[in-house]
Motif scaffolding. Structure first.
Motif, short mmCIF file in Angstrom:
data_model
loop_
_atom_site.label_atom_id
_atom_site.label_comp_id
_atom_site.label_asym_id
_atom_site.label_seq_id
_atom_site.Cartn_x
_atom_site.Cartn_y
_atom_site.Cartn_z
N THR A 163 -33.40 -42.91 7.67
CA THR A 163 -33.78 -41.73 8.47
C THR A 163 -32.97 -40.56 7.92
OG1 THR A 163 -34.05 -43.18 10.40
CG2 THR A 163 -34.03 -40.81 10.80
N PHE A 164 -33.52 -39.89 6.92
CA PHE A 164 -32.75 -38.91 6.16
C PHE A 164 -32.18 -37.80 7.03
CE2 PHE A 164 -32.52 -34.90 3.84
CZ PHE A 164 -31.54 -35.24 2.92
N ASN A 165 -32.92 -37.35 8.03
CA ASN A 165 -32.50 -36.19 8.81
C ASN A 165 -31.76 -36.55 10.10
OD1 ASN A 165 -34.98 -37.20 9.88
ND2 ASN A 165 -35.29 -35.28 10.99
N CYS A 166 -31.21 -37.76 10.17
CA CYS A 166 -30.50 -38.13 11.40
C CYS A 166 -29.17 -37.38 11.54
CB CYS A 166 -30.28 -39.65 11.46
SG CYS A 166 -29.25 -40.30 10.15
N LYS A 167 -28.70 -36.80 10.45
CA LYS A 167 -27.50 -35.96 10.49
C LYS A 167 -27.89 -34.59 9.95
CE LYS A 167 -22.69 -35.80 8.89
NZ LYS A 167 -21.67 -36.47 8.02
N LYS A 168 -28.05 -33.64 10.84
CA LYS A 168 -28.60 -32.34 10.49
C LYS A 168 -27.83 -31.66 9.36
CE LYS A 168 -29.47 -27.73 12.33
NZ LYS A 168 -29.34 -26.83 13.49
N GLU A 169 -26.50 -31.65 9.44
CA GLU A 169 -25.70 -30.94 8.44
C GLU A 169 -25.94 -31.50 7.04
OE1 GLU A 169 -24.55 -32.35 11.17
OE2 GLU A 169 -24.04 -30.63 12.44
N HIS A 170 -26.08 -32.81 6.97
CA HIS A 170 -26.32 -33.47 5.69
C HIS A 170 -27.69 -33.09 5.15
CE1 HIS A 170 -25.81 -36.78 2.78
NE2 HIS A 170 -27.09 -37.03 2.97
N ALA A 171 -28.72 -33.17 5.99
CA ALA A 171 -30.07 -32.85 5.56
C ALA A 171 -30.18 -31.38 5.14
CB ALA A 171 -31.06 -33.15 6.68
N MET A 172 -29.60 -30.49 5.93
CA MET A 172 -29.67 -29.07 5.62
C MET A 172 -29.02 -28.76 4.28
SD MET A 172 -31.31 -27.09 7.80
CE MET A 172 -30.56 -25.46 7.57
N ALA A 173 -27.89 -29.39 4.03
CA ALA A 173 -27.17 -29.13 2.77
C ALA A 173 -27.99 -29.59 1.57
CB ALA A 173 -25.81 -29.83 2.80
N VAL A 174 -28.59 -30.78 1.67
CA VAL A 174 -29.39 -31.31 0.57
C VAL A 174 -30.64 -30.47 0.36
CG1 VAL A 174 -30.80 -33.27 -0.19
CG2 VAL A 174 -28.52 -33.67 0.78
#
Length: 592
Positions: free
Chosen positions: A229-240
């Motif tokens: 679930t790639f976007n389960c951590k917003k900060e991580h998904a936004m950065a990528v």
């Protein structure tokens, strides 16, 4: 001491991230291992020959639902020709019932359970250095004489300890590249093995971004993130997502599996600024039946999924792939039809109709008897029937699945299918009717050409529907030329001989002095007959929106076919829609 990691992939275009990750981690600690990749489509003799020539002392094989029977048979023969080779296995298909696997496979020395990098390193070190005891290696089950020894479970890894597995990208030419920036899953879906590992952890962003830049520098065509679930951590998904947008090379596409109901306004706004085709999103809907969703331990809202999918669609720049699963608890045939129609109405680029697989180690496996769930004895352990759905219904859904794959997911019949939908009460009924027609005519199980698929549609319409066949023939011709510059015209196409002189004059004029083509302002590239196709249609198909019913209903619901006349359309195959792969299309000034 020669150690070899072996993968048997489902297709040639696939690569096996696991064996490359194990190899790179071991190499980072001074242990060398070779890699051999094969596919289940190869002849076993060919693979046996390859393994025999390598003559590994230790052979470690990666096992999955798609290759386990193949691997079992193959490794039995490997042991016969290389009796001194120690064979180990690992992967999700053997990790959850290792003792039973070993009892049935006397050729195997042992099983590496769960994450493999540190386990493989210690096992390989034991063989190479001939030090330490095997019972000190965590995360394995192995034979000791007539007995089996199960060591302690290995603690989960720190993702930052992983060694980037890619280097020489020529090894991956024409193959899909897989990449992981996290492991584990925050959810508890009862059918999924990822729900077992609740320890979600991420690779540090500085490492992830450096590795993504490597792919960008190498101009890799596609990178598939295997994060559950790639976007389960917003900060991580936004950065990528911010990084790949800002460093886009115009070539590389990134695939992410996401939870649509978790996608925030900020994330959708960011996605809307990306190059068309830069990313594609896979969204697991599985069912819209609320009772089913609760029973399978999902915490999703279809209303939220629908809202998010529509927001992303507004940007017209992202390929969206939505999934459904047939055979889930509390979902009968009628309920699945409703789930299908609700998801289909969102018009994703792909709608994947899958069937429940009852995997060892999953909660669904434990509950199978309570659900009356009967499934295949061997992989893929697919559902045959449940208390809610019969095997006959499953067979009907298999037919629908095939029709959706051919006529919807291929994007090769966009206008034709959109028009056909108007002939039915709902989309599911259309695919159901087509599947029944294929069965009645004996067309199932045959690898038809694309032209033949159109001919079957024409045959169906002529036999079963009262429609303007001339219009549907033109829709099909339009769909064909939108995707491919055909060398041979299909049999149902109208005669272009009356326009031959005008077409030649058009191209000659374009060669001598490029002009504006019809209503497309600013188009000035030189055209050649080799790179384009010019067709004269007798319905104004290009003016009909794909969102509007192509059969001819106006926005007010009145029935009216598009205008009739002569409508020259130029298809330019140098420019394509990154989501549908359709050629660019222009109304051509043929001066008829």
């Amino acid at each position: 001491m020669k150690i070899m990691l072996m993968a048997v992939n489902a297709k040639y275009i696939h690569s096996n991230l696991a064996v490359y990750s194990l190899q790179s981690y071991a190499a980072g600690h001074g242990i060398r291992a070779d890699i051999a990749e094969y596919t289940i489509n190869q002849q076993k003799d060919e693979i046996l020959r390859g393994v025999y020539r390598q003559k590994p002392d230790v052979l470690c094989v990666s096992c999955y639902i798609w290759n386990i029977s193949y691997v079992k048979e193959l490794m039995g023969d490997v042991k016969k020709i290389l009796p001194d080779t120690d064979i180990w296995v690992g992967g999700p298909e053997v990790s959850f019932d290792a003792e039973t696997f070993l009892k049935g496979c006397p050729w195997a020395c042992g099983v590496m359970c769960g994450e493999g990098e540190e386990t493989f390193l210690e096992l390989a070190s034991h063989y190479v250095q001939q030090t330490g005891s095997m019972e000190d290696i965590q995360g394995i089950v192995y034979r000791q004489g007539e007995d089996m020894v199960k060591t302690d479970q290995r603690p989960i890894m720190d993702m930052d300890k992983l060694v980037f597995p890619y280097g020489d990208m020529s090894l991956f030419s024409h193959k899909i590249i897989y990449y992981e920036s996290s492991r584990g899953c925050p959810f508890s879906c009862s059918y999924c093995l990822s729900s077992i590992d609740k320890k979600l952890r991420f690779r540090s962003l500085d490492l992830v971004l450096d590795e993504l830049q490597f792919f960008l520098d190498q101009r890799v065509p596609q990178v598939k993130f295997v994060d559950r679930t790639f976007n389960c951590k917003k900060e991580h998904a936004m950065a990528v997502w911010t990084y790949i947008r800002d460093h886009d090379n115009g070539v590389t596409n990134f695939h992410f599996e996401i939870a649509a109901d978790l996608l925030t306004e900020e994330e959708t706004s960011l996605i809307s600024t990306m190059r068309p085709g830069l990313i594609q999103l896979e969204i697991g809907v599985q069912s819209t039946n609320e009772k089913t969703i609760r029973e399978i331990r999902r915490k999703t809202s279809f209303d939220k999924i629908e809202e998010t999918v529509k927001k992303v669609q507004k940007g017209q720049n992202v390929h969206q792939h939505l999934d459904l699963i047939a055979g889930l608890p509390f979902e009968d045939y009628k309920s699945f039809c409703q789930s299908f129609d609700q998801v289909y109405s969102l018009r994703p680029q792909q709608l994947q109709l899958g069937f429940l697989k009852v995997l060892k180690g999953s909660y669904m496996y434990e509950k199978a008897e309570a659900y009356g769930c009967v499934y295949q004895e061997t992989e893929p352990y697919e559902v045959l029937r449940t208390d809610w759905i019969s095997y006959g219904d499953i067979l009907k859904l298999k037919g629908v699945e095939e029709m959706v794959e051919v006529y919807y997911n291929s994007s090769q019949f966009i206008r034709t299918v959109t028009a056909m939908e108007e002939l039915f009460a709902d989309a599911f009924s259309m695919y159901e009717a087509l599947a029944a027609f294929y069965d009645e005519k004996g067309y199932r199980g045959i690898s038809h050409t694309r032209i033949r698929r159109y001919e079957i549609l024409l045959e169906y319409l002529e036999e079963r529907q009262q429609v303007d066949m001339a219009y549907f023939r033109e829709l099909m011709l339009f769909d064909l030329y939108a995707r491919e510059n055909l060398k041979t015209r299909p049999a149902w196409a109208s005669d272009m001989a009356p326009y031959k002189k005008k077409v030649l004059e058009f191209y000659k004029k374009e060669e001598e002095a490029p002009v504006l083509l019809g209503d497309y302002k600013g188009y000035q590239a030189r055209q050649t007959m080799k790179m384009t196709h010019l067709e004269v249609f007798h319905y104004d198909i290009m003016r009909v929106s794909e969102k509007r019913a192509c059969i001819g209903r106006t926005a007010d619901g009145d029935e009216a076919l598009p205008a009739r006349g002569e409508f020259p359309v130029l298809f330019d195959y140098q420019k394509r829609n990154p989501l549908t792969y359709d050629a660019a299309m222009y109304a051509a000034d043929l001066q008829l």
